[in-house]
Design a protein around this motif. Structure first.
Motif, PDB file in Angstrom:
ATOM      1  N   ARG A   1       0.876  -1.176  -0.126  1.00  0.00           N
ATOM      2  CA  ARG A   1      -0.190   0.021   0.037  1.00  0.00           C
ATOM      3  C   ARG A   1       0.949   1.346   0.048  1.00  0.00           C
ATOM      4  O   ARG A   1       1.759   1.186   0.735  1.00  0.00           O
ATOM      5  CB  ARG A   1      -0.954   0.134   1.275  1.00  0.00           C
ATOM      6  CG  ARG A   1      -1.870  -1.306   1.294  1.00  0.00           C
ATOM      7  CD  ARG A   1      -2.654  -1.028   2.565  1.00  0.00           C
ATOM      8  NE  ARG A   1      -3.349   0.240   2.543  1.00  0.00           N
ATOM      9  CZ  ARG A   1      -4.756   0.366   2.527  1.00  0.00           C
ATOM     10  NH1 ARG A   1      -5.659  -0.667   2.243  1.00  0.00           N
ATOM     11  NH2 ARG A   1      -5.065   1.501   2.474  1.00  0.00           N
TER      12      ARG A   1
ATOM     13  N   MET B   1       2.111   3.406   3.387  1.00  0.00           N
ATOM     14  CA  MET B   1       3.136   3.148   4.174  1.00  0.00           C
ATOM     15  C   MET B   1       4.138   4.317   3.702  1.00  0.00           C
ATOM     16  O   MET B   1       4.895   4.825   4.774  1.00  0.00           O
ATOM     17  CB  MET B   1       3.706   1.865   4.029  1.00  0.00           C
ATOM     18  CG  MET B   1       3.531   0.867   5.059  1.00  0.00           C
ATOM     19  SD  MET B   1       3.633  -0.648   4.634  1.00  0.00           S
ATOM     20  CE  MET B   1       5.011  -0.696   3.600  1.00  0.00           C
TER      21      MET B   1
ATOM     22  N   ALA C   1       5.785   7.290   6.191  1.00  0.00           N
ATOM     23  CA  ALA C   1       7.134   7.647   6.403  1.00  0.00           C
ATOM     24  C   ALA C   1       7.420   9.266   6.083  1.00  0.00           C
ATOM     25  O   ALA C   1       8.363   9.563   6.922  1.00  0.00           O
ATOM     26  CB  ALA C   1       8.075   6.712   5.615  1.00  0.00           C
TER      27      ALA C   1
ATOM     28  N   ARG D   1      10.847  11.629  -0.022  1.00  0.00           N
ATOM     29  CA  ARG D   1      10.354  10.513  -0.944  1.00  0.00           C
ATOM     30  C   ARG D   1      11.459   9.591  -0.996  1.00  0.00           C
ATOM     31  O   ARG D   1      11.016   8.114  -1.082  1.00  0.00           O
ATOM     32  CB  ARG D   1       9.961  11.034  -2.192  1.00  0.00           C
ATOM     33  CG  ARG D   1       8.420  11.566  -2.073  1.00  0.00           C
ATOM     34  CD  ARG D   1       7.388  10.760  -2.505  1.00  0.00           C
ATOM     35  NE  ARG D   1       6.309  11.240  -1.858  1.00  0.00           N
ATOM     36  CZ  ARG D   1       5.072  10.393  -1.622  1.00  0.00           C
ATOM     37  NH1 ARG D   1       5.313   9.097  -1.849  1.00  0.00           N
ATOM     38  NH2 ARG D   1       3.954  10.792  -1.071  1.00  0.00           N
TER      39      ARG D   1
ATOM     40  N   SER E   1      13.661   2.899   2.678  1.00  0.00           N
ATOM     41  CA  SER E   1      13.416   2.441   4.021  1.00  0.00           C
ATOM     42  C   SER E   1      12.348   1.724   4.442  1.00  0.00           C
ATOM     43  O   SER E   1      12.159   0.696   5.090  1.00  0.00           O
ATOM     44  CB  SER E   1      13.680   3.485   5.355  1.00  0.00           C
ATOM     45  OG  SER E   1      12.590   4.507   5.015  1.00  0.00           O
ATOM     46  N   VAL E   2      11.356   1.927   3.560  1.00  0.00           N
ATOM     47  CA  VAL E   2      10.077   1.120   3.606  1.00  0.00           C
ATOM     48  C   VAL E   2       9.647   0.402   2.443  1.00  0.00           C
ATOM     49  O   VAL E   2       9.411  -0.747   2.627  1.00  0.00           O
ATOM     50  CB  VAL E   2       8.948   2.245   3.798  1.00  0.00           C
ATOM     51  CG1 VAL E   2       7.582   1.473   4.025  1.00  0.00           C
ATOM     52  CG2 VAL E   2       9.197   3.165   5.084  1.00  0.00           C
TER      53      VAL E   2
ATOM     54  N   PRO F   1      12.682  -2.875   1.628  1.00  0.00           N
ATOM     55  CA  PRO F   1      12.612  -3.977   2.628  1.00  0.00           C
ATOM     56  C   PRO F   1      11.532  -4.661   2.398  1.00  0.00           C
ATOM     57  O   PRO F   1      11.036  -5.904   2.554  1.00  0.00           O
ATOM     58  CB  PRO F   1      12.390  -3.331   3.876  1.00  0.00           C
ATOM     59  CG  PRO F   1      12.930  -2.052   3.864  1.00  0.00           C
ATOM     60  CD  PRO F   1      12.787  -1.583   2.352  1.00  0.00           C
ATOM     61  N   ASN F   2      10.320  -4.355   1.865  1.00  0.00           N
ATOM     62  CA  ASN F   2       9.000  -4.783   1.889  1.00  0.00           C
ATOM     63  C   ASN F   2       8.749  -5.616   0.575  1.00  0.00           C
ATOM     64  O   ASN F   2       7.759  -6.606   0.258  1.00  0.00           O
ATOM     65  CB  ASN F   2       7.857  -3.934   2.249  1.00  0.00           C
ATOM     66  CG  ASN F   2       7.647  -3.788   3.657  1.00  0.00           C
ATOM     67  OD1 ASN F   2       7.782  -4.464   4.512  1.00  0.00           O
ATOM     68  ND2 ASN F   2       7.863  -2.635   4.063  1.00  0.00           N
TER      69      ASN F   2
END
Lengths: 259, 341
Positions: A156, A159, A163, A170, A176-177, A180-181
């Motif tokens: 989504r 998230m 952040a 951006r 960082s978000v 990793p996902n």
């Protein structure tokens, strides 16, 4: 009653058809005889041992490894931002880009190879290694974009906004978000890209030149001259390597979710 | 800067491409106030919230926060917190790391960071879960993490998008109390967006009812509930019988109907089902449906005025379907609307 016999029988025949050739190659690689034959004559590990002593195999293996790893990394460096842009923004022409990116899967390798040879390698004197590298990158790119897009679709966008509201830029939020996902997707793309490149024949066939060959091309060349079971032994080793990688990927990443 | 207009929206116009979502919105919010943006989906409430957060570009107008014009300030430098409806937690991080995320970006580390993060986690009652990954938590716990993650940054304004809509009834009450406590203890200015009038009435100091990208009415929960100004607001807070008023007469689908003591300045009158005087009045209708709702019985009547929703104490004997009952619409129990529409 008939169904009780027919169904398992059909299944067994299909399995035999799928696995049979592979089993024959594996069996042949343990042969004690001097020619590639089935059933194998006796049992020995000498052909497996021989694979490691053939100098051209060592060189072409290194070449294949370089193309598979380098090409996949390059394809991911191009493919991850492209997938991200297509997933997050309504870009004009995104569909066209998506189509262009998947062309290398659709266009036969023979044509890609010929075109690269005729219009890049010959006229501008592109080195064979560089041409192979570019070709493999292009071939892997569709897989990278597809697999990474699939894992981005499940992520989504709020998230990243969260952040940003916590102070990230951006770009910072992406690293960082987002990254990793989609790690699982990226690793899956890597494996898929690696295997695609490693098994690639038609494009490499056109672009291979004196002293610069990928492993499958080298194996073809070797078989034209020598017909001993060492090619079977090498094939078995490669097959087990591939199976091992995919097994580990499935075990730890749920690889099949992405492909 | 004044506390009376700590957050000021001045002629705010927002658009998605060519579609205007919010037009010329003016709103002034006091420091420490708890404001609800209430309205049906598509009314512009979420868009307004996103614009305050900096996630939505402003087409024209200004946003002033604590004396500073933040209209063009990037979202990551606004000191505004937002608890997303989906919570938007970082699933690859633990509760601790989720809460520490913003502080780390500010350059905090070591013991001071740890102290602040653990305090924030404790304040939402999640200390035992600090080292869990967030997908392992329940919805209610995830929301608390999101709340702690925003609050630890000490934002000037904390916004919440539909904070109670994903929770079950019991958790909803618990979270409502929790939000009021957090707001009271920290004194943070809080804005929450909801489509649920009950949530807004229960939680907010002030309610901003929005409709089609504009403010329909601003008032205390009592104002909104008892003194709606328009038919839209009246309908939203449960006035189910609404009639325009013309020359002292009700305008109904079946023609005009006289009404005694109609206020002169009203554009319309509205009655809750409870305010309809059942069994006593000049009108009559046929019971079309009836349902039992615990303390009361609700009726739908077919009348010359159109369908009327009425409610009677459950202690009264029930009317059967097809019965003809008389009823009245006393002006004294009606809400006086300034706008019919």
């Amino acid at each position: 009653m008939m169904q009780k016999i027919l169904a398992p029988l059909t299944l067994a025949l299909v399995m035999l058809f799928l696995i049979g050739p592979f089993a024959i190659i594996v069996a042949a690689s343990f042969s004690a005889g001097d020619t590639l034959a089935f059933p194998p004559q006796g049992f020995s590990l000498k052909w497996i041992a021989k694979v490691f002593t053939v100098e051209s195999f060592r060189q072409s293996f290194a070449m294949s490894l370089f193309l598979a790893i380098g090409g996949t990394i390059a394809a991911l460096i191009l493919g991850i931002p492209a997938s991200y842009a297509m997933a997050r923004y309504r870009l004009p022409g995104a569909e066209t880009v998506r189509f262009m990116v998947s062309l290398p899967i659709i266009v036969p390798g023979i044509i890609v190879g010929l075109a690269l040879l005729r219009y890049f390698v010959i006229p501008i004197g592109l080195s064979i290694t560089l041409a192979l590298f570019l070709a493999h990158t292009a071939l892997i790119l569709p897989y990278a974009v597809r697999v990474v897009s699939a894992s981005l679709a499940n992520l989504r966008s709020d998230m990243e906004e969260a952040a940003v509201l916590l102070g990230a830029s951006r770009l910072g939020a992406f690293f960082s978000v987002v990254l990793p996902n989609i790690r699982g997707g990226i690793l899956s793309a890597f494996i898929l890209g690696f295997v695609t490149s490693f098994n690639q024949v038609p494009v490499s066939l056109f672009l291979s030149g004196p002293g610069v060959r990928t492993l499958p091309i080298d194996m073809l060349g070797y078989m034209e001259i020598v017909f001993d079971p060492s090619v079977a032994a090498l094939s078995s080793l490669l097959a087990f390597l591939s199976i091992g990688i995919v097994f580990l990927a499935e075990r730890f990443l749920g690889f099949s979710r992405y492909v | 800067m004044s506390d009376a207009s700590f957050l000021l929206l001045d002629g705010l116009t927002l658009a998605y491409g060519k579609t205007t979502a919010v037009e010329g919105l003016n709103l002034s919010i006091r420091r420490g106030e708890l404001v609800a943006l209430l309205g049906p989906s598509g009314c512009g409430k979420t868009t307004t919230m996103r614009a305050i957060a900096g996630l939505m570009p402003v087409k024209s107008g200004r946003i002033v926060l604590d004396g500073r014009d933040i209209t063009r300030t990037p979202a990551n430098r606004r000191e505004v917190g937002l608890v997303f409806q989906s919570y938007a937690l970082f699933p690859h991080l633990t509760v601790f790391e989720n809460v520490a995320f913003g502080l780390r970006l500010k350059g905090m580390s070591g013991k001071p960071l740890e102290d602040r993060v653990l305090t924030a986690i404790a304040s939402v009652g999640l200390s035992p879960f600090a080292n869990r990954k967030t997908p392992e938590l329940s919805g209610g716990q995830q929301q608390r993490v999101a709340l702690a993650r925003s609050m630890v940054m000490e934002p000037k304004v904390l916004m919440l998008d539909e904070p109670l809509s994903n929770l079950d009834a019991r958790l909803r009450l618990e979270m409502r109390t929790e939000l009021q406590r957090v707001q009271k203890e920290s004194g943070v200015t809080m804005i929450f967006v909801t489509h649920d009038q009950i949530e807004a009435l229960a939680l907010a100091d002030r309610i901003v009812v929005m409709r089609n990208g504009a403010i329909e009415q601003i008032g205390t929960p009592e104002d909104i509930y008892n003194r709606p100004e328009s038919a839209f607001v009246a309908d939203f807070v449960g006035f189910e019988n609404i009639f325009a008023l013309k020359d002292g007469q009700l305008v109904t689908p079946g023609g005009t109907a006289p009404i005694a003591d109609a206020p002169a300045d009203a554009a319309a009158l509205a009655w809750r089902p409870r305010a309809v005087a059942l069994g006593n009045g000049p009108f009559s209708g046929v019971v079309r449906s009836s349902s039992f709702a615990g303390s009361a019985r609700e009726y739908l009547l077919d009348t010359p005025l159109g369908p009327i929703k009425a409610e009677a104490d459950a202690a009264h004997p029930a009317h059967d379907l097809g019965d003809t009952v008389s009823f009245g619409l006393p002006a004294a129990t009606a809400a006086t609307l300034r706008r019919f529409g």
